[in-house]
Design an enzyme around this catalytic site. Structure first.
Site, PDB file in Angstrom:
ATOM      1  N   HIS A  66       9.375  -1.517  -3.074  1.00 42.92           N
ATOM      2  CA  HIS A  66      10.939  -0.090  -3.522  1.00 42.92           C
ATOM      3  C   HIS A  66      11.210  -0.055  -2.103  1.00 42.92           C
ATOM      4  O   HIS A  66      11.782   0.721  -1.263  1.00 42.92           O
ATOM      5  CB  HIS A  66      11.022   1.174  -4.308  1.00 42.92           C
ATOM      6  CG  HIS A  66       9.270   1.754  -3.934  1.00 42.92           C
ATOM      7  ND1 HIS A  66       7.599   0.693  -3.582  1.00 42.92           N
ATOM      8  CD2 HIS A  66       9.202   3.300  -2.947  1.00 42.92           C
ATOM      9  CE1 HIS A  66       7.365   1.957  -3.174  1.00 42.92           C
ATOM     10  NE2 HIS A  66       8.387   2.977  -2.758  1.00 42.92           N
ATOM     11  N   LYS A  71       2.148  -3.172   2.080  1.00 40.46           N
ATOM     12  CA  LYS A  71       0.948  -3.243   3.100  1.00 40.46           C
ATOM     13  C   LYS A  71      -0.022  -3.408   2.192  1.00 40.46           C
ATOM     14  O   LYS A  71      -0.372  -2.518   0.930  1.00 40.46           O
ATOM     15  CB  LYS A  71       1.153  -1.668   3.562  1.00 40.46           C
ATOM     16  CG  LYS A  71       0.406  -1.721   5.030  1.00 40.46           C
ATOM     17  CD  LYS A  71       0.706  -2.293   5.473  1.00 40.46           C
ATOM     18  CE  LYS A  71      -0.358  -2.426   7.074  1.00 40.46           C
ATOM     19  NZ  LYS A  71      -1.300  -2.896   6.525  1.00 40.46           N
ATOM     20  N   LYS A  95      -1.180   4.663  -3.037  1.00 45.75           N
ATOM     21  CA  LYS A  95      -1.711   5.099  -2.271  1.00 45.75           C
ATOM     22  C   LYS A  95      -0.304   5.445  -1.455  1.00 45.75           C
ATOM     23  O   LYS A  95      -0.152   6.780  -1.035  1.00 45.75           O
ATOM     24  CB  LYS A  95      -2.761   4.231  -1.710  1.00 45.75           C
ATOM     25  CG  LYS A  95      -3.366   4.382  -0.890  1.00 45.75           C
ATOM     26  CD  LYS A  95      -4.512   3.375  -0.017  1.00 45.75           C
ATOM     27  CE  LYS A  95      -5.204   2.722  -1.471  1.00 45.75           C
ATOM     28  NZ  LYS A  95      -6.240   2.755  -0.950  1.00 45.75           N
ATOM     29  N   LYS A 107      -1.279  -7.189  -1.401  1.00 49.13           N
ATOM     30  CA  LYS A 107      -3.176  -6.904  -1.548  1.00 49.13           C
ATOM     31  C   LYS A 107      -3.145  -8.814  -1.669  1.00 49.13           C
ATOM     32  O   LYS A 107      -2.286  -9.460  -2.058  1.00 49.13           O
ATOM     33  CB  LYS A 107      -4.181  -6.668  -2.603  1.00 49.13           C
ATOM     34  CG  LYS A 107      -5.306  -6.228  -2.306  1.00 49.13           C
ATOM     35  CD  LYS A 107      -5.202  -4.772  -1.642  1.00 49.13           C
ATOM     36  CE  LYS A 107      -7.163  -4.835  -1.016  1.00 49.13           C
ATOM     37  NZ  LYS A 107      -6.465  -3.263  -0.818  1.00 49.13           N
ATOM     38  N   SER A 363      -3.140   2.346   9.508  1.00 43.75           N
ATOM     39  CA  SER A 363      -3.066   1.568  10.136  1.00 43.75           C
ATOM     40  C   SER A 363      -1.056   1.347  10.055  1.00 43.75           C
ATOM     41  O   SER A 363      -0.332   0.880  10.924  1.00 43.75           O
ATOM     42  CB  SER A 363      -2.669   0.800   8.124  1.00 43.75           C
ATOM     43  OG  SER A 363      -3.787  -0.269   7.705  1.00 43.75           O
TER      44      SER A 363
HETATM   45  N1  GLU Z   1      -7.503  -1.849   2.529  1.00 45.47           N
HETATM   46  C1  GLU Z   1      -7.361  -0.944   3.365  1.00 45.47           C
HETATM   47  C2  GLU Z   1      -6.391   0.092   1.622  1.00 45.47           C
HETATM   48  O1  GLU Z   1      -7.159  -0.385   0.403  1.00 45.47           O
HETATM   49  C3  GLU Z   1      -5.917  -0.807   4.133  1.00 45.47           C
HETATM   50  C4  GLU Z   1      -4.890  -1.021   3.625  1.00 45.47           C
HETATM   51  C5  GLU Z   1      -3.901  -1.373   4.835  1.00 45.47           C
HETATM   52  O2  GLU Z   1      -4.320  -0.881   5.798  1.00 45.47           O
HETATM   53  O3  GLU Z   1      -2.670  -1.877   4.680  1.00 45.47           O
HETATM   54  O4  GLU Z   1      -6.554   0.943   1.776  1.00 45.47           O
END
Ligand code: GLU
Length: 472
Positions: A66, A71, A95, A107, A363
């Site tokens: 969306h 990320k 998140k 992921k 990030s």
């Molecule tokens: N692995 C981290 C998380 O679970 C960071 C992910 C990111 O920075 O894209 O939020």
């Protein structure tokens, strides 16, 4: 820690459904938000140092587009499986929405125990994984941007950006294909400690709320609170550090091999050095050893921070948890059954998908830095310092008084990159905490903070879908 019966993705779906009841969205739209849009499961061969060929199992999941890019981190762990990566990708969508980071969730995971491979083997695996992602158009600054997660760090991100750049010559934004990079490869100052610092900012904000603290029977503020941290990886280490520096007492720290306890507080830096020297956190001077690492989860304390893997507090041990507040630094450390048990005991659970969002927030700052090709603070630092010098000298002239050298140093200081990143993170975490708490406060039927956080995330993602005109 996961087992064949437990489905992490199903747990996320359960929490989502529980919250969806408090929203007004169409059933079909809710189904779309919940589903994982693209699941890429791959197998590739890598020749090991001894000449053997090993078939590597790996995944990348894009939960939602969306917003672009997707990320989320990449984990290296023996426990990686499709269900887990799907759950983690979903959590990333929610998140990012909660902290207003304009990305969809993704992921990745490679099913290996990194400790069992040489650095050269890990480099080959990481580079091959990256080229598989490139081949399928599953990575790129505008497509999908990985980051560190459990078992990965700056080194792996450097291999990823180097592989990507070599396959995309002339792509001026190539550095934005991954975050969590070393500074020399386009990383941003403040990324390494970001998740732990975000955990601290989030819990500090909760601890500053008188009505929440009254609910759990504690005074406001983090000073002198007792804290237990499970996991001394990047997130656990930095969470412990920021709590200790703020005057809290980290009374226990747990790792694979067991846990250590000291009622007067543990210095995480010294414990880390002890583990490096001896190979274990156990037998740390001044501390008592706890036989099982899970014993730490059941200690009496004010704040418990699980900062390792999912499913560590479940229907089996939730009843024995004595903490007043649980801060989910890891992704999915509590099962939905544990949530019910803890809510009934009056324990406040500060949920993962917002509490550990500090990593992805910074990030986002790194990605913006890569696309703008300029370090934060470069343009304004000197200007601000000159202006502050001018203001201070005017005040001194008018008042006829001189300020101390220490004060002068603080007031004149223009922002460095790390100052801007930390303050951007602090603002983000405080604003997110307040938004979620307002939702919780304004609807007496919402049972816990996780559900309030999901309601917030669902509303934001659904609004975004609606604005795209996908569901007229
Ligand atoms: N692995 C981290 C998380 O679970 C960071 C992910 C990111 O920075 O894209 O939020």
């Amino acid at each position: 820690m996961s087992n064949s019966v437990y489905s992490f993705f199903h747990s996320v779906e359960q929490s989502f459904d529980k919250a969806a009841k408090f929203t007004k969205w169409d059933k079909g739209l809710l189904e779309q938000i919940k589903a994982c849009n693209s699941v890429y499961s791959m197998r590739f061969p890598v020749k090991m140092d001894d000449g053997r060929i090993e078939v590597i199992e790996a995944y990348r999941v894009q939960h939602s587009q969306h917003k672009s890019p997707c990320k989320g981190g990449i984990r290296f762990s023996d426990e990686v499986n499709q269900d887990e990566v799907m759950a983690l990708a979903s959590l990333m969508t929610y998140k990012c929405a909660i902290v207003n980071v304009p990305f969809g969730g993704g992921k990745g995971g490679i099913k290996i125990n990194p400790k069992k491979y040489s650095a050269y083997e890990l480099e080959k695996i990481t580079r091959r994984y990256t080229s598989e992602l490139v081949k399928k158009n599953f990575i790129g600054p505008g497509i999908d941007v990985p980051a560190p997660d459990y078992g990965t760090g700056e080194r792996e991100m450097a291999w990823i950006v180097d592989t990507y750049s070599s396959l995309k010559p002339g792509d001026i934004d190539a550095a934005g294909c991954v975050t969590g990079k070393p500074i020399s490869q386009g990383g941003v100052r403040g990324r390494k400690e970001a998740t732990g610092l975000g955990v601290f900012f989030g819990i500090r904000e909760v601890c500053n709320m008188p009505e929440i603290m009254a609910k759990v029977g504690l005074t406001t503020g983090v000073e002198n609170k007792t804290v237990v941290v499970q996991g001394l990886g990047n997130v656990g280490y930095h969470s412990a550090k920021f709590f200790r520096e703020a005057g809290a007492k980290v009374v226990a720290i747990a790792e694979f091999e067991g846990a250590v306890y000291n009622k007067d507080g543990i210095n995480e830096e010294e414990l880390f050095a002890h583990r490096k020297a001896t190979g274990s956190i156990l037998n740390f001077p001044g501390c008592t050893n706890l036989a099982k690492n899970t014993d730490a989860l059941e200690l009496a304390c004010d704040i418990l921070i699980p900062a390792a893997l999912e499913n560590v507090i479940n229907h089996e041990n939730a009843g024995r948890v004595q903490a007043k507040i649980i801060g989910e630094a890891a992704n999915g450390p509590l099962t939905p059954e544990a949530d019910e048990i803890l809510a009934a005991k009056g324990i406040v659970v500060v949920p993962d998908m917002y509490l550990n969002a500090g990593g992805v927030t910074v990030s986002y700052f790194e990605w913006l830095k890569n696309l703008s090709h300029v370090r934060y603070g470069r343009m304004e630092k000197r200007f601000t310092e000159n202006m502050n010098t001018h203001i201070v000298s005017q005040i001194e002239e008018v008042s006829g008084k001189k300020i101390s050298d220490a004060e002068r140093k603080i007031i004149l200081h223009g922002p460095e990159e790390v100052d801007l990143v930390h303050s951007g993170l602090e603002e983000t975490m405080i604003a997110a905490t307040r938004e979620i708490m307002d939702i919780w406060k304004n609807n007496a039927d919402i049972p816990d903070m996780r559900t309030a956080a999901y309601v917030n995330a669902i509303n934001k993602v659904a609004t975004s879908y609606n604005e795209l005109g996908i569901f007229p």
